[in-house]
Enzyme design. Structure first.
Site: not given
Length: 290
Positions: A74, A146, A187
């Site tokens: 990321e 995300k 994440c």
């Protein structure tokens, strides 16, 4: 139960640059018995050119090692000095930053998992934290924004509010690749198992990719535990039984780890622990007395 390969960032402290690592998870069913994949670790900085030079070296190293897929962490292309800096460099996917990486994939003949790219949002004050899959011809095959944003008060650390400058995604995404069907995430998504259940059972993902940016505090406490539990930091490649089969032991170095994803092992573990046949449908839980 897949192999696991995920990229992650560990923040050293509030003043130092963050350390990035990658861990990948995979489970393909293909004619070949195995495929070689690579996970990269790097420390991104607030300079696009410097980060691209580092990524170029890692991509070429992975291609030379015979990897079919390299996962970068990321914020591989940029990390700002303070919250919101990334909005200033955010670009659409057809902009020059992403097109550089597409060219790199084409020149190196390797698929790239580019997790956590700063894609321009719907207005000048927001971006999307986007996981981009690029094939060996430099074509963008799929993107995932995300879903779960990092709004957290880290114990003994600082308060993070990713939603202040990031638009949350709404789509669950999986895409086919030479290494199997890839399930995309980023994440903080790792803390929400329902996403991975959707990827595994509804979207039939064989490889779960989790490029990440964990803080030092949460990373040391939870990173490896979460990854091994998912079987899908350090830079880790984990098999379906939770065994670490690839690892960069030095958390401050830049480099890659390479491992073969063994499809027969995946199928063997799934046959012995057949959760896909044993899991209850959603309607069961709606009607159950809890």
């Amino acid at each position: 139960m897949p192999f696991c390969l995920n990229p992650a960032r560990l923040t050293i402290n509030s003043h130092q640059k963050p350390l990035f690592s990658t861990t990948v998870a995979g489970v393909p069913i293909m004619a070949a018995q195995s495929v070689k994949v690579a996970a990269a670790q790097m420390t991104s900085v607030n300079d696009l050119g410097t980060n691209f030079a580092t990524c170029s070296r890692l991509v070429k190293e992975a291609a030379s090692a015979g990897a079919k897929l390299l996962c970068l962490p990321e914020s591989f292309s940029y990390i700002g000095e303070k919250d919101g800096d990334s909005v200033k460099v955010a670009e659409p996917l057809d902009g020059p930053i992403m097109q550089q990486y597409c060219s790199l994939a084409r020149e190196s003949g390797i698929w790239l998992s580019l997790g956590g790219f700063q894609e321009k949002g719907s207005d000048d004050a927001h971006l999307r934290n986007t996981h981009v899959i690029v094939d060996e011809n430099g074509k963008i095959r799929s993107t995932y924004s995300k879903i779960h944003l990092f709004d957290v008060d880290v114990p003994g650390g600082r308060v993070y509010k990713e939603s202040n400058f990031t638009e949350a995604g709404k789509e669950v995404v999986a895409v086919d690749s030479p290494a199997g069907r890839l399930g995309l995430s980023v994440c903080y998504d790792l803390r929400f198992p329902e996403l991975y259940q959707q990827l595994r059972f509804k979207h039939e993902a064989k490889i779960l990719l989790v490029p990440s940016a964990f803080t030092k505090i949460t990373g040391e406490a939870h990173w490896e535990i979460l990854l091994r539990a998912q079987s899908f930091g350090d830079t880790l490649i984990i098999d379906p039984w939770g065994t670490i089969v690839g690892r960069l032991h030095d958390r401050i170095s830049t480099g890659i780890t390479v491992a073969d994803i063994d499809f027969s092992l995946i199928e063997s573990v799934r046959a012995k622990i057949p959760i896909d046949k044993q899991r209850k449908p959603i309607d069961f839980w709606k009607s159950a007395s809890l």
